[in-house]
Design a protein around this motif. Sequence first.
Motif, PDB file in Angstrom:
ATOM      1  N   TYR A  25      17.745 -52.203  17.073  1.00 38.36           N
ATOM      2  CA  TYR A  25      18.567 -53.486  18.067  1.00 38.36           C
ATOM      3  C   TYR A  25      16.981 -53.349  19.094  1.00 38.36           C
ATOM      4  CZ  TYR A  25      20.106 -57.323  19.747  1.00 38.36           C
ATOM      5  OH  TYR A  25      20.586 -58.627  20.502  1.00 38.36           O
ATOM      6  N   SER A  26      15.963 -53.887  19.206  1.00 36.55           N
ATOM      7  CA  SER A  26      15.062 -54.328  19.941  1.00 36.55           C
ATOM      8  C   SER A  26      15.535 -55.232  20.721  1.00 36.55           C
ATOM      9  CB  SER A  26      13.412 -54.371  19.286  1.00 36.55           C
ATOM     10  OG  SER A  26      12.633 -55.141  20.354  1.00 36.55           O
ATOM     11  N   MET A  27      14.963 -54.306  22.278  1.00 32.94           N
ATOM     12  CA  MET A  27      15.285 -54.815  23.535  1.00 32.94           C
ATOM     13  C   MET A  27      14.208 -55.755  23.706  1.00 32.94           C
ATOM     14  SD  MET A  27      18.528 -55.087  24.566  1.00 32.94           S
ATOM     15  CE  MET A  27      18.310 -54.779  25.951  1.00 32.94           C
ATOM     16  N   PRO A  28      12.698 -55.220  23.847  1.00 36.49           N
ATOM     17  CA  PRO A  28      12.020 -56.213  23.565  1.00 36.49           C
ATOM     18  C   PRO A  28      11.590 -57.941  22.612  1.00 36.49           C
ATOM     19  CG  PRO A  28      10.955 -53.850  23.374  1.00 36.49           C
ATOM     20  CD  PRO A  28      12.560 -53.973  23.256  1.00 36.49           C
ATOM     21  N   TYR A  29      12.544 -57.648  21.814  1.00 36.35           N
ATOM     22  CA  TYR A  29      12.621 -58.313  20.807  1.00 36.35           C
ATOM     23  C   TYR A  29      13.671 -59.886  21.038  1.00 36.35           C
ATOM     24  CZ  TYR A  29      12.570 -61.409  16.049  1.00 36.35           C
ATOM     25  OH  TYR A  29      12.481 -62.621  15.708  1.00 36.35           O
TER      26      TYR A  29
END
Lengths: 326, 120
Positions: free
Chosen positions: A216-220
């Motif tokens: 799960y990409s927090m930057p995304y």
Amino acid sequence: MRVAHALLPRIAVIALAGLLPLSAHAHCFVGIRFLPATLTIDDPCVADELSFPTVSWAKSGDVPPTSQLDISGEFSKRITENLGISIGTGWTRLTTPGSPTASGFDNLETTLQYQLVKDGQREFALSAAIGVEWGGTGASVVGSDSFSTITPSVLFGKGLGDLPDRMGWARPFALTGQIGYSFPTRTSTNSVDPDTGLSSSTPNPQFLTYGFTLQYSMPYLKSSVVDLDLPGFLNHLIPIVETQFATPVANKAGTGIGTTGTINPGVIWVGSYFQVGLEAIAPVNHASGTGVGVLAQLHLYLDDIFPTTIGRPLIGAQNGTAKQGN
Amino acid sequence: MRRLSALVGLLSLLCAPFTADAHALLDHANPRVGSTVAPAPTELLLWFTQKLEPAFSTVEVRDANGARVDDGRVQVDSSDATLLHVPLKPLGGGSYEVRWRVLSVDTHTTEGRFRFNVGK
């Protein structure tokens, strides 16, 4: 006792096979999706990168258990935009209560990887690779095989960015995977019992190796879905769960070897020039180990650190023009 | 041991001083990604993590019907090469999609998209 000690490295390596990280390193942009270099399995892109060090510690399922410490590194280099090669090795220390500590280098490993698909619109990447563990290049005392093993594999990654807006919270999810088949170049290994002088032959099984990651990409989330104004450190994190399994599928009669594997939850911090990953190693069964191990890695993006020199493909490097995402 | 020495040597090389530029990623935006704002903004501001090449950086803003609502100009801030200014036409209430594609000064291209909403 001498027999037990002589067999120890081999037993420990078999028991811990599921705990060892495969080569796992590439700087991977697919459209607006960035897939980080994963620690346990490889990711589906070729790139110019260096993983050093990768440090792991785990305990086997033996009684008493053998503790295995690994320190390894891998250098990945693009030959062309879509073809890359990597080379890596590691150093291992095996510690068993009541037995002398054994340490030495692992076999050298090389991988040739080709990028088959990079579909930015669908956040989908696919590549094929062939890896070789070169037998006899490492220390037998830590279980390095005297024979080589060849592993063709396919690798994929899929971001969920094409979900509808009403499911925006799920768009930062991505799934990656690696499926391979390992062929030892020698069908069996002969050994001589030092006490009895009797020789025996042990089959070298062929393995189906497979692993997956859910991340799960927090930057995304911040740049493409919703900026929650979280502290900067959190916006660089990618929580991840990796799995890795090895199942003997041929030439396994009499070995007693079954499926081994681990489930590795952790987190990767992604920066502009490097990333740092930390994962727990949870064995899925007794044959895969006991207790919880740990895996950590520093991974450097050479294409960002040295964009005009070693961070470019050897052949066909684009000069002065945009290069998509690499 | 020679292999370990080689790895340490390579790491030392990487730790030596260097000049580098990485992929330009969206750091933050105004209006903020996924936010609802009122009144309607007259300009979209995009901050990136690296300096940009203005000639190869494009931004499109479209309304829910797909019509462009930016005026086609993208300007890199004169005092901050990581900041893009995107003038907007007068916006009504609704959802807007931003699609950006930028070139950082080391020739890496990156792209992205997000939405913001204008409250009525």
